[in-house]
Design a protein around this motif. Structure first.
Motif, PDB file in Angstrom:
ATOM      1  N   ARG A 164       0.839  -1.192   0.000  1.00 31.99           N
ATOM      2  CA  ARG A 164       0.000   0.000   0.000  1.00 31.99           C
ATOM      3  C   ARG A 164       0.872   1.239   0.000  1.00 31.99           C
ATOM      4  O   ARG A 164       1.972   1.233   0.594  1.00 31.99           O
ATOM      5  CB  ARG A 164      -0.908  -0.002   1.241  1.00 31.99           C
ATOM      6  N   ASP A 295     -15.984   0.503   3.164  1.00 33.63           N
ATOM      7  CA  ASP A 295     -14.868  -0.132   3.862  1.00 33.63           C
ATOM      8  C   ASP A 295     -14.312   0.831   4.900  1.00 33.63           C
ATOM      9  O   ASP A 295     -14.554   2.056   4.832  1.00 33.63           O
ATOM     10  CB  ASP A 295     -13.762  -0.575   2.891  1.00 33.63           C
ATOM     11  N   GLU A 297     -10.758   1.324   7.769  1.00 33.05           N
ATOM     12  CA  GLU A 297      -9.411   0.902   8.155  1.00 33.05           C
ATOM     13  C   GLU A 297      -9.008   1.599   9.441  1.00 33.05           C
ATOM     14  O   GLU A 297      -9.184   2.817   9.583  1.00 33.05           O
ATOM     15  CB  GLU A 297      -8.402   1.222   7.062  1.00 33.05           C
ATOM     16  N   SER A 317      -2.628  -3.201  11.416  1.00 35.21           N
ATOM     17  CA  SER A 317      -3.712  -2.587  10.651  1.00 35.21           C
ATOM     18  C   SER A 317      -4.893  -3.552  10.591  1.00 35.21           C
ATOM     19  O   SER A 317      -4.719  -4.770  10.412  1.00 35.21           O
ATOM     20  CB  SER A 317      -3.229  -2.248   9.234  1.00 35.21           C
ATOM     21  N   GLU A 319      -8.442  -3.904   8.460  1.00 37.68           N
ATOM     22  CA  GLU A 319      -9.229  -3.429   7.325  1.00 37.68           C
ATOM     23  C   GLU A 319     -10.418  -4.352   7.147  1.00 37.68           C
ATOM     24  O   GLU A 319     -10.329  -5.579   7.314  1.00 37.68           O
ATOM     25  CB  GLU A 319      -8.390  -3.404   6.049  1.00 37.68           C
ATOM     26  N   ARG A 320     -11.535  -3.749   6.770  1.00 34.35           N
ATOM     27  CA  ARG A 320     -12.745  -4.539   6.598  1.00 34.35           C
ATOM     28  C   ARG A 320     -13.649  -3.884   5.567  1.00 34.35           C
ATOM     29  O   ARG A 320     -13.904  -2.689   5.608  1.00 34.35           O
ATOM     30  CB  ARG A 320     -13.503  -4.665   7.912  1.00 34.35           C
ATOM     31  N   GLN A 321     -14.095  -4.699   4.591  1.00 34.30           N
ATOM     32  CA  GLN A 321     -15.148  -4.272   3.682  1.00 34.30           C
ATOM     33  C   GLN A 321     -16.483  -4.551   4.346  1.00 34.30           C
ATOM     34  O   GLN A 321     -16.660  -5.600   4.986  1.00 34.30           O
ATOM     35  CB  GLN A 321     -15.027  -5.009   2.346  1.00 34.30           C
ATOM     36  N   GLY A 337     -11.405  -8.917   4.521  1.00 37.91           N
ATOM     37  CA  GLY A 337     -10.477  -8.135   5.320  1.00 37.91           C
ATOM     38  C   GLY A 337     -10.109  -8.826   6.607  1.00 37.91           C
ATOM     39  O   GLY A 337     -10.467  -9.976   6.856  1.00 37.91           O
TER      40      GLY A 337
END
Length: 349
Positions: A164, A295, A297, A317, A319-321, A337
């Motif tokens: 990223r 989403d 983060e 980190s 992260e999740r949709q 995620g």
């Protein structure tokens, strides 16, 4: 006996000069008058009458009598023994008002904006105009630039490793700037999603900028171009925040909110919590986006500033949709995620 009689007669008639008279600490000699009259012919003087002869060299502007005062005859004024009082002095209850020894006070006019042109008399107007222009540039009128790569990291997710980046470049002054932003992510050996923004940034206060421009997506599937308007700046308690709206050329409306906070543990060790949320006003099937929050983060990164411009970091980190976007991801076999360990560098110049 005859001689004694003559001497007595002379003293009686006043032909002999009178002895000097003492008044305080000063001696004043009186010259005999040619046509002096016997003392009995003079009227008695009041006890509080001023004795101008005894105070002649004391007389000043504060206690000077007027010309009409018999205590200051013209011949004494001509010799400087006393000072005539100016005509037109208004008397008061205590007597004649003395003239002030100081000139009347004059209030100067309020000065206007004074131009600093005194050096022009020596160096000339053209040379000083160039110097003043340089000073204006050095104190807020100059253009500066900065490249900031805030995130450049690898995300380790148990075999689903990704990378990223998030960075920006700006050029301009304190008020107006040209800003270029880019961010994206991708999977090693897989596809990459990226975006580039070109924005005009205008200061709307000491801590915030208003930005407007275009955004171009470079991703799998159909590309999109967006009109962009947003704001970024430094919120109270030193939170860096940013919000933006994106309207695509297909009429799709997206939004993004993000922020972070730099908590200094030491002069070189900095802990940075970070959050980002993306939203969509409608479903976009061709981009696999559902409506609502698409989403989110949350991250926590600890960096060590070897120099202010170069700092490696490690962290975590999540992260999740969410919503319909997560359902689109699961339908094609992708993970929605989870947690990951991150490592990267933060660079600016």
């Amino acid at each position: 006996m005859i001689a004694l009689a003559l001497l007595a007669a002379a003293l009686t008639t006043g032909d002999a000069p009178s002895p000097p008279q003492r008044h305080g600490e000063h001696m004043q000699h009186q010259a005999p008058a040619a046509d002096a009259t016997p003392p009995e012919h003079h009227p008695p003087q009041p006890t509080d009458a001023p004795d101008s002869s005894a105070h002649a060299h004391h007389a000043g502007a504060m206690d000077a009598p007027s010309p009409a005062d018999p205590a200051c005859p013209p011949e004494h004024a001509a010799m400087g023994h006393c000072t005539p009082k100016p005509a037109g002095t208004m008397p008061n209850a205590a007597g004649p008002h003395p003239a002030s020894p100081f000139p009347p006070a004059v209030t100067p006019p309020s000065p206007g904006s004074v131009q600093p042109t005194y050096a022009d008399r020596i160096w000339g107007h053209d040379a000083m105009a160039a110097a003043r222009a340089t000073m204006r540039r050095e104190h807020g009128g100059m253009a500066f630039s900065q490249v900031m790569l805030d995130l450049a990291e690898v995300q380790l997710r148990g075999g689903r490793d990704r990378y990223r980046w998030d960075g920006a470049f700006w050029y301009g002054g304190d008020i107006n700037r040209l800003t270029l932003k880019t961010e994206g992510d991708g999977a090693f050996g897989g596809s990459t999603d990226a975006e580039v923004q070109a924005l005009y940034s205008r200061a709307i206060g000491p801590y915030f900028n208003l930005q407007a421009g275009v955004r171009q997506d470079i991703a799998t599937g159909p590309d999109r171009t967006y009109a962009t308007v947003g704001v970024e700046g430094l919120a109270p308690y030193w939170f860096d925040v940013e919000g933006a709206l994106f309207l695509s050329n297909k009429g799709e409306l997206l939004a993004r909110i993000e922020g972070y906070y730099d908590q200094r543990i030491t002069q070189r060790l900095v802990l940075q919590p970070r959050a980002e949320i993306n939203l969509s006003a409608q479903r976009v099937p061709v981009r696999q986006l559902g409506s609502g929050v698409t989403d989110a983060e949350l991250g926590l990164r600890l960096r060590y500033e070897i120099a202010r411009e170069f700092a490696p970091y490690v962290g975590m980190s999540w992260e999740r949709q969410l919503g319909g976007t997560a359902r689109y991801a699961r339908s094609v076999g992708d993970d929605a995620g989870g947690f990951g360990v991150v490592a990267g560098i933060r660079v600016w110049f």
